[in-house]
Design a protein around this motif. Structure first.
Motif, PDB file in Angstrom:
ATOM      1  N   LYS A  27       2.342   5.048  -7.754  1.00  0.00           N
ATOM      2  CA  LYS A  27       0.987   5.249  -8.572  1.00  0.00           C
ATOM      3  C   LYS A  27       0.867   4.517  -9.894  1.00  0.00           C
ATOM      4  CE  LYS A  27      -0.739   9.128  -6.056  1.00  0.00           C
ATOM      5  NZ  LYS A  27       0.124   8.762  -4.714  1.00  0.00           N
TER       6      LYS A  27
ATOM      7  N   LYS B 119      -8.621  -0.197  -3.579  1.00  0.00           N
ATOM      8  CA  LYS B 119      -8.537   1.167  -2.790  1.00  0.00           C
ATOM      9  C   LYS B 119      -8.158   2.148  -3.391  1.00  0.00           C
ATOM     10  CE  LYS B 119      -6.051  -0.818   0.799  1.00  0.00           C
ATOM     11  NZ  LYS B 119      -5.299  -0.732   1.896  1.00  0.00           N
ATOM     12  N   ASN B 120      -7.516   1.856  -4.657  1.00  0.00           N
ATOM     13  CA  ASN B 120      -7.040   3.029  -5.368  1.00  0.00           C
ATOM     14  C   ASN B 120      -7.202   3.116  -6.761  1.00  0.00           C
ATOM     15  OD1 ASN B 120      -4.671   4.201  -3.306  1.00  0.00           O
ATOM     16  ND2 ASN B 120      -4.490   1.886  -3.383  1.00  0.00           N
ATOM     17  N   ASN B 121      -8.230   3.830  -7.271  1.00  0.00           N
ATOM     18  CA  ASN B 121      -8.800   4.052  -8.561  1.00  0.00           C
ATOM     19  C   ASN B 121      -7.696   4.272  -9.820  1.00  0.00           C
ATOM     20  OD1 ASN B 121      -8.496   6.653  -8.361  1.00  0.00           O
ATOM     21  ND2 ASN B 121     -10.950   7.008  -7.893  1.00  0.00           N
ATOM     22  N   TYR B 122      -6.400   4.799  -9.304  1.00  0.00           N
ATOM     23  CA  TYR B 122      -5.518   5.307 -10.439  1.00  0.00           C
ATOM     24  C   TYR B 122      -4.978   3.805 -11.119  1.00  0.00           C
ATOM     25  CZ  TYR B 122      -2.193   4.528  -6.499  1.00  0.00           C
ATOM     26  OH  TYR B 122      -1.462   4.235  -5.596  1.00  0.00           O
TER      27      TYR B 122
ATOM     28  N   VAL C 297      -4.750  -3.740  -2.571  1.00  0.00           N
ATOM     29  CA  VAL C 297      -4.426  -2.289  -2.685  1.00  0.00           C
ATOM     30  C   VAL C 297      -5.059  -1.885  -3.932  1.00  0.00           C
ATOM     31  CG1 VAL C 297      -2.367  -1.010  -2.980  1.00  0.00           C
ATOM     32  CG2 VAL C 297      -2.357  -3.034  -1.451  1.00  0.00           C
ATOM     33  N   ALA C 298      -5.040  -2.559  -4.960  1.00  0.00           N
ATOM     34  CA  ALA C 298      -5.710  -1.777  -6.346  1.00  0.00           C
ATOM     35  C   ALA C 298      -6.926  -1.185  -5.947  1.00  0.00           C
ATOM     36  CB  ALA C 298      -5.495  -3.075  -7.321  1.00  0.00           C
TER      37      ALA C 298
ATOM     38  N   ASN D  58       1.579   3.667  -3.509  1.00  0.00           N
ATOM     39  CA  ASN D  58       1.158   4.860  -3.561  1.00  0.00           C
ATOM     40  C   ASN D  58       2.154   6.005  -3.565  1.00  0.00           C
ATOM     41  OD1 ASN D  58      -1.837   5.530  -2.808  1.00  0.00           O
ATOM     42  ND2 ASN D  58      -1.443   3.554  -1.696  1.00  0.00           N
TER      43      ASN D  58
ATOM     44  N   LYS E 218      -0.260   2.848 -13.223  1.00  0.00           N
ATOM     45  CA  LYS E 218      -1.493   2.780 -13.890  1.00  0.00           C
ATOM     46  C   LYS E 218      -1.981   1.144 -14.120  1.00  0.00           C
ATOM     47  CE  LYS E 218      -2.956   5.500 -17.407  1.00  0.00           C
ATOM     48  NZ  LYS E 218      -2.799   6.227 -18.591  1.00  0.00           N
TER      49      LYS E 218
ATOM     50  N   ASP F  49       0.991  -1.066   0.054  1.00  0.00           N
ATOM     51  CA  ASP F  49       0.128   0.114  -0.043  1.00  0.00           C
ATOM     52  C   ASP F  49       0.900   1.299  -0.042  1.00  0.00           C
ATOM     53  OD1 ASP F  49      -2.581   1.413   0.259  1.00  0.00           O
ATOM     54  OD2 ASP F  49      -2.205   1.786   2.264  1.00  0.00           O
ATOM     55  N   HIS F  50       1.897   1.098   1.024  1.00  0.00           N
ATOM     56  CA  HIS F  50       2.881   2.496   0.775  1.00  0.00           C
ATOM     57  C   HIS F  50       3.430   2.586  -0.463  1.00  0.00           C
ATOM     58  CE1 HIS F  50       5.953   5.331   2.324  1.00  0.00           C
ATOM     59  NE2 HIS F  50       6.915   4.554   1.689  1.00  0.00           N
TER      60      HIS F  50
END
Length: 541
Positions: A122, A142-145, A139-140, A119, A124, A115-116
């Motif tokens: 970032k 939680k992160n829409n990028y 983790v993916a 982020n 794609k 996660d760290h």
């Protein structure tokens, strides 16, 4: 031949190989791979599968069009977390060719660490293997990028993870096509973001530019540099590690026949050397200790080995001598480097290098040893902080200007390592300012483990140091102060870390309960005192 002026050492000029004429890393790589024709570039030592340069080239071109279809553009980031495998190399090189950035991640990262790290860069899209797939997928989500996660293994049971074959074998992807990488600003365009642990906590993202890599390739092609082109070379170093990733790129460019393994297994490792008559192997000190001491080594024919190249941590002269006596390998060399310097900064040039030396400065680089108090450059045989300058020095840490400015000052990379150079311009490492624990080939930041342990409701205070170990280098060891009246065992502390951190951070060195952690007036942990306690186990706090 190194020279010195005003206490600044210059490694000497090298013979350019023309690599730097290219307008992008991708254009050089594709031209280089084409030049190897039908030569075998890679061999999967587990399956025996061979891959020619032409087959690799065609696969990379196809992967380029896959990335374009995924809308991966220049400066986008592509994540990678997998054991060594052929398709890992394909994705890595295709990413370079579209001028995107590859971000390799340690397969042993916990979900918290992923996660760290994710982020930081970032990505794609992300490519992974079965082992870390579920953690990456969580983790993916939680992160829409992060738009797509693909898995190399033929597995589709992870939510939100797509089998790699569904992408690469898509009939809509161009076959038999070619591709010309676009020119880019190689000095600024980041090719790699590798995770390098700092002393203050979680990993930092080291940005290595296309120019950093191109210049490193150019110097490696110098006639006097160690060249492994056209010979069987074994790689078991993880390619998500800077050492493994950069040597993978170098071997491909040199036309090396690279025999690779997804991970170290004793019999498979030794069997690969014997079967493929390996002449050179990339090593780390724990593997060298294995060759020196393990009884199973005598059951295999390792007579083909002519050179072992060891890096990532110091190698003792005793281990080196034991290997030469046991298996007869004539040449063992080690070097010194760090992720922030792309690959190696110094390397042993020949067998005349002194015991304990990490070799001489690489050609094209500058070095100085500075007084840690005044910053003044020191002369021969004077100890201070090692600093380096040259085309291989990273662009900086992603999203962390303060750490970048602390590490790079006026173009000089401040390593945090204490050393000196002698009258023959050989460099020696004697200590380090940094507090990193060197476990095998991994850098373990004690502050990260301490921060994790302080979340335990039964722990009042904690300090972590490296416990010397012949096989691993250092093992993380925790001094723990319990909360008043708390009932806590050493095993519980070890299990807590094991459940929440990646494998290198486990407290393999042990746990000791103490009444207080020694600190200076400003509250900084006195790790030197704790390390002395490990040497004198009867000492108490």
């Amino acid at each position: 031949m190194s020279t010195v002026k005003d206490n600044i050492v210059f490694g000497g000029n090298y013979t350019p190989a023309g690599v730097l004429k290219h307008t992008s890393l991708g254009s050089y790589l594709l031209e280089n791979i084409r030049g190897h024709g039908d030569d075998v570039l890679y061999i999967d030592a587990l399956t025996g599968r061979e891959y020619t340069a032409k087959e690799f080239y065609d696969r990379v071109i196809r992967m380029i069009y896959c990335l374009i279809r995924l809308n991966v553009k220049e400066s986008d980031v592509v994540g990678l977390s997998s054991e060594n495998c052929f398709d890992y190399i394909v994705v890595l090189f295709a990413t370079f060719c579209v001028n995107a950035t590859a971000a390799p991640f340690n397969v042993t990262y916990s979900e918290r660490e992923f996660d760290h790290a994710i982020n930081l860069s970032k990505p794609k899209v992300f490519f992974t293997s079965k082992g870390p797939a579920e953690r990456v997928a969580k983790v993916a989500r939680k992160n829409n990028y992060l738009k797509h996660v693909f898995i190399f293994d033929d597995v589709s049971s992870f939510k939100g993870v797509i089998p790699f074959a569904h992408l690469i074998d898509n009939p809509k992807i161009k076959s038999g096509a070619d591709y010309q990488p676009k020119p880019t600003k190689v000095h600024d365009r980041v090719a790699l973001i590798v995770c390098s642990s700092g002393t203050t906590g979680m990993p930092k993202g080291v940005q290595i530019t296309q120019f950093n890599i191109l210049s490193t390739i150019d110097t490696q092609m110098d006639p006097e540099a160690v060249n492994f082109g056209g010979i069987p070379v074994l790689s078991v170093i993880p390619w998500f590690h800077a050492f493994g990733c950069l040597t993978l790129i170098m071997c491909t460019c040199m036309g090396t026949q690279l025999i690779y393994l997804p991970k170290f297994e004793e019999t498979v490792f030794l069997g690969a050397i014997e079967k493929y008559r390996v002449m050179l192997a990339f090593m780390v000190p724990p593997l060298m200790v294995f060759l020196a001491k393990h009884p199973i080594v005598d059951k295999y024919d390792l007579s083909s080995l002519v050179m072992l190249l060891s890096g990532a941590a110091p190698l003792s002269k005793e281990t080196e001598d034991a290997i030469k006596a046991r298996i007869g390998v004539p040449t063992i060399r080690q070097g010194y480097g760090l992720s922030e310097g792309t690959l190696s900064l110094t390397v042993q040039s020949d067998e005349k290098c002194k015991p304990g030396s990490v070799g001489v400065l690489r050609k094209g680089l500058y070095a100085k040893v500075i007084d840690t108090e005044t910053g003044k450059p020191l002369g021969k045989n004077q100890r201070g902080e090692l600093c380096f300058k040259g085309d291989c020095i990273m662009k900086g840490y992603i999203g962390d200007k303060n750490s970048t400015d602390a590490m790079i000052k006026n173009g000089w990379l401040h390593t945090g390592d204490i050393g000196f150079y002698d009258e023959d311009f050989e460099f020696f490492i004697v200590d380090r300012i940094k507090e990193l624990i060197k476990y095998k080939a991994f850098q373990v930041p004690p502050a990260e483990i301490e921060a994790l342990l302080l979340t335990h409701d039964k722990i009042k205070d904690v300090a972590v140091v490296g416990k010397p170990d012949e096989s691993a280098g250092e093992l993380p060891f925790a001094f723990v102060v319990k909360q008043n009246g708390a009932n806590l065992t050493e095993q519980e502390v070890m299990d807590f870390v094991a459940a929440n951190a990646s494998s290198p951070k486990k407290l393999r060195g042990g746990v000791k309960f103490v009444n207080e952690i020694p600190k200076n007036a400003s509250g900084k942990i006195l790790r030197r005192v704790l390390r002395e306690m490990l040497k004198r186990p009867k000492s108490k706090l």
